[in-house]
Motif scaffolding. Sequence first.
Motif, PDB file in Angstrom:
ATOM      1  N   ALA A   4      29.844 -14.006 -91.897  1.00 10.10           N
ATOM      2  CA  ALA A   4      28.933 -15.148 -91.849  1.00 10.10           C
ATOM      3  C   ALA A   4      29.344 -16.215 -92.853  1.00 10.10           C
ATOM      4  N   LEU A   5      28.926 -17.440 -92.562  1.00  9.01           N
ATOM      5  CA  LEU A   5      28.949 -18.515 -93.550  1.00  9.01           C
ATOM      6  C   LEU A   5      27.503 -18.761 -93.949  1.00  9.01           C
ATOM      7  N   TYR A   6      27.320 -19.268 -95.150  1.00 17.87           N
ATOM      8  CA  TYR A   6      25.988 -19.484 -95.678  1.00 17.87           C
ATOM      9  C   TYR A   6      25.768 -20.968 -95.940  1.00 17.87           C
ATOM     10  N   THR A  33      31.317 -22.845 -88.807  1.00 27.29           N
ATOM     11  CA  THR A  33      31.216 -21.384 -88.847  1.00 27.29           C
ATOM     12  C   THR A  33      32.109 -20.769 -87.773  1.00 27.29           C
ATOM     13  N   ARG A  36      35.861 -21.125 -88.446  1.00 29.25           N
ATOM     14  CA  ARG A  36      36.342 -20.172 -89.449  1.00 29.25           C
ATOM     15  C   ARG A  36      36.276 -18.729 -88.970  1.00 29.25           C
ATOM     16  N   ARG A  38      33.701 -16.928 -87.944  1.00 26.45           N
ATOM     17  CA  ARG A  38      32.527 -16.150 -88.344  1.00 26.45           C
ATOM     18  C   ARG A  38      31.516 -16.152 -87.206  1.00 26.45           C
ATOM     19  N   LEU A  41      25.753 -17.963 -88.898  1.00 26.57           N
ATOM     20  CA  LEU A  41      25.440 -18.923 -89.948  1.00 26.57           C
ATOM     21  C   LEU A  41      24.115 -18.473 -90.545  1.00 26.57           C
TER      22      LEU A  41
END
Length: 91
Positions: A4-6, A33, A36, A38, A41
Amino acid sequence: EGEALYLHKLGVHPAAQGQGLGAALLREAARETATRGRGRLRLDTATARPRLRAVYERFGFRHVGDRVVKQWAVSLYEYPVGRSASDKESQ
């Protein structure tokens, strides 16, 4: 790691609110996201801010839990995104 991205902070100046800028920023965060590689999000926000929570929920974020950080009650959210085509091809 790697799932995940945050989103740490999202803000729209009061003079620009109601013009769709927040949703555009969330779409860009979801695109980044996916780029990349992932699948999710994630963000957290103050539990006591129902209008802000509703913004995220209308966009499609799913409420996945609550916790207390120091003395602050926060609600955890997650938005599923597709991985980019180039990431799928490399798997």
